[in-house]
Design an enzyme around this catalytic site. Structure first.
Site, PDB file in Angstrom:
ATOM      1  N   ASP A   1     -46.910  92.419  39.103  1.00 32.85           N
ATOM      2  CA  ASP A   1     -45.749  92.387  38.209  1.00 32.85           C
ATOM      3  C   ASP A   1     -46.189  92.395  36.754  1.00 32.85           C
ATOM      4  O   ASP A   1     -45.366  92.516  35.855  1.00 32.85           O
ATOM      5  CB  ASP A   1     -44.916  91.125  38.464  1.00 32.85           C
ATOM      6  CG  ASP A   1     -43.827  91.385  39.482  1.00 32.85           C
ATOM      7  OD1 ASP A   1     -43.745  92.518  39.990  1.00 32.85           O
ATOM      8  OD2 ASP A   1     -43.053  90.446  39.775  1.00 32.85           O
TER       9      ASP A   1
ATOM     10  N   ASP B   1     -39.631  94.674  48.934  1.00 32.01           N
ATOM     11  CA  ASP B   1     -40.085  93.498  48.200  1.00 32.01           C
ATOM     12  C   ASP B   1     -40.126  92.262  49.105  1.00 32.01           C
ATOM     13  O   ASP B   1     -39.512  92.244  50.191  1.00 32.01           O
ATOM     14  CB  ASP B   1     -39.136  93.258  47.014  1.00 32.01           C
ATOM     15  CG  ASP B   1     -39.856  92.708  45.787  1.00 32.01           C
ATOM     16  OD1 ASP B   1     -40.963  92.179  45.937  1.00 32.01           O
ATOM     17  OD2 ASP B   1     -39.295  92.802  44.681  1.00 32.01           O
TER      18      ASP B   1
HETATM   19  C1  DGJ Z   1     -40.185  91.386  42.039  1.00 35.17           C
HETATM   20  C2  DGJ Z   1     -40.870  92.704  41.879  1.00 35.17           C
HETATM   21  O1  DGJ Z   1     -42.234  92.553  41.794  1.00 35.17           O
HETATM   22  C3  DGJ Z   1     -40.286  93.419  40.655  1.00 35.17           C
HETATM   23  O2  DGJ Z   1     -40.960  94.623  40.444  1.00 35.17           O
HETATM   24  C4  DGJ Z   1     -38.826  93.644  40.901  1.00 35.17           C
HETATM   25  O3  DGJ Z   1     -38.636  94.552  41.958  1.00 35.17           O
HETATM   26  C5  DGJ Z   1     -38.126  92.323  41.197  1.00 35.17           C
HETATM   27  N1  DGJ Z   1     -38.780  91.603  42.255  1.00 35.17           N
HETATM   28  C6  DGJ Z   1     -36.686  92.548  41.571  1.00 35.17           C
HETATM   29  O4  DGJ Z   1     -36.064  91.390  41.926  1.00 35.17           O
END
Ligand code: DGJ
Length: 721
Positions: A541, A472
């Site tokens: 997301d 991430d």
């Molecule tokens: C942002 C990501 O896009 C989510 O899927 C998740 O992994 C969160 N971060 C976790 O902090």
């Protein structure tokens, strides 16, 4: 296919396209980029008129001007008044006039050192052109590679300073194309957080249209790619081309229509906040750009781009390997989990046939929320009731793979790492930090930081039997300013990218059997630079099935489906609050690499049975979705209430249709399928219904849709033997 030199012409020929360059007394002119030509005789030569106000580089020919000829290099200062492709400050000016000195033909690919490069160039050929500016004492090398079986040509440049003085690069594009006057449309993939990669199409006008990022990442709002089509082009008709950059940092891409209505296209590192010092003898390498052409409309361009990415960008280990169906605990638990909860979720998932369990954020250090602990990559054994290896063993014992979330490039102020190395965060002296998700970025331009991250994550992957990593990256770069000099500061965002690529090249080559999925708050860094190392990207997301239609559609224009993670999440959806039937959520996620991101233990018996059916069906259609040819039948972009997408592979086809709202007008929709054999008979799986390929394509398939919102249908046909 390959490189041919005839008299003063260079042909860089791919499967169906070619680039033809002319060497005119050392000036490199672009004669053609488009449909392949084997024998060219200057039919499209620009008439050399005495164009007023276009400078002439020689007094003998008043009709020859850099401004009116299509150039290969956009030099600055000698009468080409369009946007330059190169601006280098040397002595007291930025003038350059590069002349071809010699060339070389090389078997295979030449890598852009330290930067993402295509692979598998066994049957590729590269033309290396060496140009010089004898006054500035600069050498510019241009590389063009043609790949067998592909209509993509890749290109990049290397600048070498062989003067006795330091020079400063302010701009050096990776690719530039000058194209003849014509009615063009430009398409870009734009948006924002939670609505990435929506297609924006507009007619080109005189002037400049540009997209760019100065976030230190490609960003949610734009993709380092620009598509140009003839104005009439549709999915199945017309000439189209795309420039794409294999780079994940600050970029720019532009079209410029000049006073003669000729068009210049360019793509490369963003000039904004960019200045790169080149000492005597040093070289600078640009990121690689892809130039893809098709005369088969947008579907043809998609096919060419997707195939090139599968064959030459995504690692060989993964480009033709089916991706596991996963369960991710993020939207199921967020930070609120313990080992018992995780094991219950894994158990339920394994019962339903899911293949990979992913433990998301919150497993390390003091990470109970998103305010702290980034950088403290030690397992929180209290929360996990023991070492990570025990949880991994438990997941493996259920016949599932194990995946883990990490965010290596970040540091929280409230972390042991920050307390130990506050100077490792990107920051400008005497300025307070700028926070985003309450976190800071590590300075990957600092080799010490890169060395530390290599060791930390190599250890994590060596000591634990991890099958998948979700990498991430949840903020963008600010406060760039801790170089000792102005130039050092300006160099930092690209130096960061070089550190990032060194880190991920190391980890992915040391752990080739780990599937890496890139994420940046969804698709905030969904680009080809990342894809050279990480075969999969979490597209958004936004897990709402309806909101995801344009996101997935936009992604499909250039990127292969196998690169795209897509999850079924809870209803009401956590981002949109929408309640969508689980069938539709499944159908939409099955148009990508299927995953689940909800608390499966809370589903009803009927819902569990539907999930189990979805998983079983996806295992059958997975090769079609992940390796097949894609046809966009109804595009959700143009305000359409409907979306339809079809995949064809190995005598099989699957079609997915989604209708957003029930309307009186759309009582019946008929879908005309594509890419089938006319004479063949196709059986609709799960029924005795059989149709000919010709009738499915030319009469179409009429859908019997009941009333109701957010409904979908999926049809899976297998050719009868
Ligand atoms: C942002 C990501 O896009 C989510 O899927 C998740 O992994 C969160 N971060 C976790 O902090």
């Amino acid at each position: 296919m390959g490189i041919t030199v005839k008299d003063n012409l260079f042909y860089i020929s791919s499967k169906d396209s070619c680039l033809i360059l002319e060497n005119r007394r050392g000036d490199l002119l672009l004669k053609h980029f488009g449909k392949k030509i084997d024998s060219y005789h200057f039919s499209n030569t620009v008439f050399e008129r005495d164009h007023a106000f276009s400078g002439n580089p020689t007094s003998e020919i008043r009709t020859y001007s850099y401004d009116t000829q299509r150039q290969v290099v956009g030099s600055y200062g000698f009468g080409d008044f369009r946007h330059p492709s190169i601006r280098v400050q040397h002595q007291n000016n930025e003038l350059t006039q590069f002349k071809l000195v010699d060339f070389d033909i090389i078997d295979g690919i030449v890598e852009a050192q330290g930067l993402p490069s295509p692979h598998s160039g066994e049957n590729a050929e590269t033309l290396a052109l060496r140009l010089e500016d004898s006054v500035a004492k600069l050498t510019l090398k241009l590389y063009y590679t043609a790949f067998e079986g592909s209509s993509t040509i890749t290109t990049f440049a290397i600048l070498n300073n062989h003067s006795d003085n330091e020079v400063v690069i302010h701009r050096l594009l990776s690719a530039m194309l000058d194209l003849p006057a014509r009615d063009y449309d430009v398409l870009t993939l734009q948006g924002a957080y939670a609505r990435e990669k929506t297609v924006r199409r507009q007619k080109l006008q005189q002037g400049t249209f540009s997209i760019s990022s100065n976030r230190g990442a490609s960003g949610h709002g734009q993709t380092p790619a620009i598509i140009l089509t003839e104005h009439q082009a549709t999915e199945g008709f017309g000439e189209t081309l795309a420039l794409q950059l294999l780079y994940s940092g600050n970029f720019q891409a532009f079209t410029q229509e000049n006073q003669l209505n000729e068009v210049r296209l360019g793509i490369g590192i963003n000039d904004d906040n960019f200045a790169w010092r080149l000492e005597k003898g040093e070289t600078f390498v640009t990121p690689v750009a892809m130039m893809t052409y098709s005369d088969q409309g947008l579907t043809g361009l998609t096919e060419e781009s997707q195939c090139f990415i599968k064959n030459h960008i995504i690692s060989k280990n993964y480009s033709h390997k089916e991706r596991p169906i996963l369960i991710n605990n993020w939207e199921a638990t967020y930070f609120d989990f313990d080992k018992k909860k995780l094991v219950e979720l894994a158990e339920e998932a394994s019962q339903l046939g899911i293949e990979l369990f992913v433990l998301d954020d919150g497993w390390f250090g003091n990470r109970f929320d998103d305010n702290r602990a980034l950088g403290d990559w030690t397992v929180n054994e209290e929360k996990l009731s023991g070492p990570l290896s025990e949880l991994i063993n438990e997941v493996h014992s259920k016949g599932m793979q194990f995946g883990l979330w990490v965010e290596p490039e970040m540091i929280s102020e409230d972390s042991d790492l920050y307390r130990l190395h506050p100077d490792w965060a990107i920051q400008a002296p005497e300025r307070s930090h700028t926070y985003s998700r309450n976190q800071l970025m590590l300075n990957l331009a600092n080799p010490q930081v890169v060395a530390y991250l290599k060791q930390t994550f190599h250890d994590l992957l060596t000591k634990n039997d991890i099958d998948y990593i979700k990498w991430d990256y949840n903020r963008n770069m600010t406060n760039v300013g801790n170089g000792d000099t102005y130039l050092e500061t300006q160099m930092q965002s690209h130096a960061y990218m070089l550190g990032f690529y060194e880190l991920v090249a190391y980890l992915t080559s040391q752990h080739p059997d780990v599937l890496f999925e890139s994420c940046s708050g969804g698709g905030g860094r969904n680009d080809l630079g990342v894809m050279c190392y990480f075969p999969q990207v979490w597209a958004s997301d936004n897990t709402d099935a309806i909101a995801r239609l344009p996101i997935q559609y936009g992604s499909s224009y250039l990127y292969p489906t196998i690169s795209m993670g897509a999850h079924v999440s809870a209803a009401p959806n956590h981002q949109m609050g929408r309640i969508t039937p689980i069938e539709t959520r499944g159908h939409v996620a099955m148009m990508g690499n299927l995953g689940y991101e909800l608390d499966l233990t809370q589903l009803t018996k009927e819902e569990k049975s539907l999930v189990s059916d979805q998983v079983a069906l996806y295992k059958k259609i997975r090769p079609l979705v992940q390796f097949g040819k894609q046809y966009r039948l109804i595009n959700p972009e143009q305000g359409s209430n409907e979306t339809a997408l079809q995949f064809v592979y190995n005598n099989q086809t699957v079609v997915t249709y989604v209708r957003i709202q029930s309307t009186i007008e759309t009582i019946e929709t008929t879908l005309k399928l594509k890419g089938l054999e006319e004479e063949a008979l196709y059986q609709l799986e799960g029924t005795n219904l059989v149709y000919s390929g010709a009738e499915l394509m030319y009469a179409g398939l009429t859908l019997d849709m009941p009333n109701g919102d957010y409904l979908s249908r999926q049809f899976y046909f297998v050719k009868q033997s």
